[in-house]
Design a protein around this motif. Structure first.
Motif, short mmCIF file in Angstrom:
data_model
loop_
_atom_site.label_atom_id
_atom_site.label_comp_id
_atom_site.label_asym_id
_atom_site.label_seq_id
_atom_site.Cartn_x
_atom_site.Cartn_y
_atom_site.Cartn_z
N PHE A 72 0.81 -1.21 0.00
CA PHE A 72 0.00 0.00 0.00
C PHE A 72 0.85 1.27 0.00
CE2 PHE A 72 -2.93 -3.27 1.42
CZ PHE A 72 -4.03 -2.98 0.64
N ALA A 73 2.04 1.22 0.58
CA ALA A 73 2.94 2.37 0.48
C ALA A 73 3.44 2.56 -0.94
CB ALA A 73 4.11 2.22 1.44
N ALA A 120 -8.72 10.30 -3.16
CA ALA A 120 -9.27 9.56 -2.02
C ALA A 120 -8.74 8.13 -1.98
CB ALA A 120 -10.79 9.57 -2.08
N LEU A 121 -8.67 7.48 -3.12
CA LEU A 121 -8.17 6.10 -3.18
C LEU A 121 -6.71 6.03 -2.77
CD1 LEU A 121 -9.84 4.89 -6.50
CD2 LEU A 121 -10.46 4.21 -4.17
N LEU A 122 -5.91 6.97 -3.22
CA LEU A 122 -4.49 6.98 -2.89
C LEU A 122 -4.27 7.29 -1.40
CD1 LEU A 122 -3.20 8.80 -6.07
CD2 LEU A 122 -2.86 6.40 -5.49
N SER A 123 -5.05 8.20 -0.84
CA SER A 123 -4.94 8.51 0.59
C SER A 123 -5.31 7.29 1.44
CB SER A 123 -5.85 9.69 0.95
OG SER A 123 -5.47 10.86 0.27
N PHE A 124 -6.34 6.57 1.04
CA PHE A 124 -6.76 5.37 1.77
C PHE A 124 -5.67 4.30 1.72
CE2 PHE A 124 -9.12 1.29 1.94
CZ PHE A 124 -9.63 1.42 3.23
N SER A 125 -5.00 4.19 0.60
CA SER A 125 -3.91 3.24 0.46
C SER A 125 -2.79 3.56 1.46
CB SER A 125 -3.36 3.26 -0.97
OG SER A 125 -2.26 2.39 -1.10
N ALA A 126 -2.42 4.83 1.56
CA ALA A 126 -1.38 5.23 2.51
C ALA A 126 -1.79 4.94 3.95
CB ALA A 126 -1.05 6.71 2.34
N LEU A 127 -3.06 5.15 4.27
CA LEU A 127 -3.56 4.89 5.62
C LEU A 127 -3.40 3.41 5.99
CD1 LEU A 127 -5.03 5.79 8.20
CD2 LEU A 127 -7.19 5.41 6.99
N ILE A 128 -3.73 2.51 5.06
CA ILE A 128 -3.56 1.08 5.33
C ILE A 128 -2.10 0.75 5.61
CG2 ILE A 128 -3.77 -1.23 4.34
CD1 ILE A 128 -6.20 -0.25 2.80
N ALA A 129 -1.19 1.34 4.83
CA ALA A 129 0.24 1.10 5.05
C ALA A 129 0.67 1.55 6.44
CB ALA A 129 1.07 1.82 3.98
N VAL A 130 0.21 2.70 6.86
CA VAL A 130 0.56 3.21 8.19
C VAL A 130 0.02 2.28 9.28
CG1 VAL A 130 0.19 5.09 9.82
CG2 VAL A 130 0.73 5.61 7.44
N LEU A 131 -1.23 1.84 9.13
CA LEU A 131 -1.84 0.98 10.14
C LEU A 131 -1.14 -0.38 10.22
CD1 LEU A 131 -5.64 1.73 9.56
CD2 LEU A 131 -4.15 2.59 11.40
N ALA A 132 -0.63 -0.89 9.09
CA ALA A 132 0.06 -2.18 9.09
C ALA A 132 1.37 -2.14 9.86
CB ALA A 132 0.32 -2.62 7.65
N CYS A 133 1.90 -0.97 10.09
CA CYS A 133 3.18 -0.86 10.80
C CYS A 133 3.06 -1.20 12.29
CB CYS A 133 3.77 0.54 10.63
SG CYS A 133 4.32 0.88 8.94
N ARG A 134 1.86 -1.11 12.85
CA ARG A 134 1.69 -1.44 14.28
C ARG A 134 1.86 -2.94 14.52
NH1 ARG A 134 -3.21 0.51 18.34
NH2 ARG A 134 -2.30 -0.38 20.24
N PRO A 135 1.13 -3.82 13.81
CA PRO A 135 1.40 -5.25 14.00
C PRO A 135 2.80 -5.65 13.54
CG PRO A 135 -0.20 -4.90 12.23
CD PRO A 135 -0.04 -3.59 12.93
N LEU A 136 3.35 -4.93 12.58
CA LEU A 136 4.74 -5.20 12.18
C LEU A 136 5.68 -4.98 13.36
CD1 LEU A 136 7.13 -5.59 10.23
CD2 LEU A 136 6.88 -3.18 9.58
N ALA A 137 5.49 -3.88 14.08
CA ALA A 137 6.34 -3.60 15.24
C ALA A 137 6.20 -4.69 16.30
CB ALA A 137 5.99 -2.24 15.83
N ARG A 138 4.97 -5.17 16.53
CA ARG A 138 4.76 -6.25 17.50
C ARG A 138 5.48 -7.53 17.05
NH1 ARG A 138 -0.76 -4.40 17.79
NH2 ARG A 138 -1.37 -6.14 16.42
N ALA A 139 5.37 -7.85 15.78
CA ALA A 139 6.01 -9.06 15.26
C ALA A 139 7.53 -8.98 15.38
CB ALA A 139 5.61 -9.30 13.80
N LEU A 140 8.09 -7.81 15.11
CA LEU A 140 9.54 -7.64 15.23
C LEU A 140 9.99 -7.76 16.68
CD1 LEU A 140 10.06 -4.69 12.72
CD2 LEU A 140 10.85 -7.05 12.43
N ARG A 141 9.21 -7.19 17.63
CA ARG A 141 9.56 -7.32 19.04
C ARG A 141 9.49 -8.77 19.49
NH1 ARG A 141 6.53 -2.44 19.59
NH2 ARG A 141 4.70 -3.65 20.23
#
Length: 420
Positions: free
Chosen positions: A228-229, A380-401
């Motif tokens: 999405f990024a 609007a579609l491009l902004s929504f895509s960026a939002l999904i990428a940002v939100l995916a970084c939270r579970p990514l951080a948990r998985a890395l920890r």
């Protein structure tokens, strides 16, 4: 950047240092992206050069993305099984053949077929180059800097390609551009043949399978974020031409926007690299927040672009994208350099490159959205895509920890067993 790694299995010429090999590979990657006219100008060629229109151009880019997804799996497999030299040489020769075929293609079916093969080979060098970098450097920060520079070289190359190619195409047509692209790919094949060893390292001959690689939750989440990024980032070479074609702007206007992007990359990359990675042997910051920040900036930049109608406006938007591109490059480079197990760097890079390939699929949807809802719907579609990428970084951080905690627990258990 560490340079004291044994390189007998990596280099054809023993006198070369790790630093020189990494430099050659990054410089060659920059050259092949700077000469990547077949990709950058595929949409213009299909839409105006052959007269098939904007919808056909979006279809060609979408088919290109499908080929890219298919090709990355194969290139990662070749890299980890056969070695970097063989994979890079063979794949770049195939890429050159696809570029030469594009020179001859005129009908829409032939253009779509060639677009598929272009996608399968155009980014095929990335897994082999990333794997070679990881073999040549032994510190996390050093590998991250080199991997980030690989992405930086791609951004520079793409911008140079758009800037130079736009003016050349305007005055001399598109076919000459595609011939140059094929020659550059041939050159990269020769460089690989000369620089890398003919035999894969022993660890690569025992490479993990794709099933094992995809069982890593951190890889899955960073793959989601990458898709999405990169929808936003690839907008520079896919969405922008569609929008500028709709505005009736010539290829020279696209070239101007790419020059603005290039200048911004040159100016901002050194200070941002020092800030994000530092100069030491260990990484300065966690990669998940860097990736989230980069995704947000990419979304903002391409959303601004979607609402423009002038060369100046598109150029400003292209410059806004740059800090996001740098953050993304650093985060992905850090992940490849720290998370990929021995013998799996090619596959890890292939998965992330495939995620980027998936991100190249939306141009057809963007073209349809442009016709159906105009610039506001595209934004609007491009902004929504960026939002999904940002939100995916939270579970990514948990998985890395979680992965880091498991590794530390294993180290403590081994140390305890050794003490007994």
């Amino acid at each position: 950047m560490a340079t004291d790694v044994p390189l007998g299995t990596l280099l054809t010429a023993p006198a070369r240092t790790a630093r020189s090999v990494v430099f050659i590979l990054i410089a060659s990657s920059l050259a092949v992206k700077a000469g990547g006219f077949a990709w950058d100008f595929l949409s213009y060629y299909v839409a105006t050069g052959t007269g098939h229109g904007t919808a056909a151009a979006g279809a060609a880019l979408t088919v290109f993305g499908v080929g890219w997804c298919l090709g990355q799996a194969g290139s990662g497999l070749l890299t980890d099984r056969l070695g970097q030299r063989t994979a890079l040489t063979v794949l770049m020769l195939l890429s050159a053949a696809a570029c030469f075929a594009l020179v001859l293609a005129r009908s829409l079916p032939s253009l779509l077929t060639v677009s598929l093969f272009l996608g399968m080979t155009m980014e095929a060098h990335r897994p082999a180059v990333s794997s070679a970098i990881n073999d040549a450097i032994d510190s996390d920060a050093g590998r991250t800097r080199a991997q980030a520079m690989l992405y930086w070289s791609a951004n520079i190359g793409i911008a140079i390609c758009g800037g130079a190619g736009g003016y050349i195409a305007h005055h001399h047509g598109y076919r000459g551009l595609f011939l140059v692209n094929g020659v550059v790919c041939l050159g990269f094949a020769l460089v690989a043949r000369r620089t890398l060893s003919a035999r894969p390292p022993a660890t690569e001959r025992q490479a993990l399978t794709y099933r094992q690689v995809l069982s890593d939750p951190a890889l899955r989440w960073i793959g989601v974020a990458a898709v999405f990024a990169m929808i936003c980032a690839w907008g520079l070479v896919s969405v922008l031409p569609l929008l500028m074609t709709a505005d009736g702007l010539p290829p020279t206007a696209y070239g101007t926007a790419m020059i603005a992007n290039t200048v911004s990359v040159l100016v901002l990359t050194p200070p941002m690299m020092r800030f994000l990675v530092g100069r030491g042997e260990q990484l300065k910051y966690p990669l998940a927040p860097i990736l989230a920040t980069g995704s947000a900036i990419l979304g903002m930049g391409i959303t601004v672009a979607a609402l423009q109608h002038t060369t100046l406006g598109y150029s400003i938007a292209a410059a806004i994208l740059v800090p996001g591109e740098i953050c993304y490059s650093v985060a992905i480079g850090a992940f490849i350099s720290t998370a990929a197990p021995a013998g799996a760097a090619g596959r890890y890079q292939a998965v992330l490159s495939a995620a980027q390939a998936i991100a190249s699929l939306p141009p057809l949807g963007i073209a349809l959205a442009l016709d159906a809802g105009g610039r506001v719907l595209v934004a609007a579609l491009l902004s929504f895509s960026a939002l999904i990428a940002v939100l995916a970084c939270r579970p990514l951080a948990r998985a890395l920890r979680s992965t880091a905690g498991s590794a530390q627990a294993e180290d403590r258990a081994l140390a305890s067993t050794g003490a007994q």
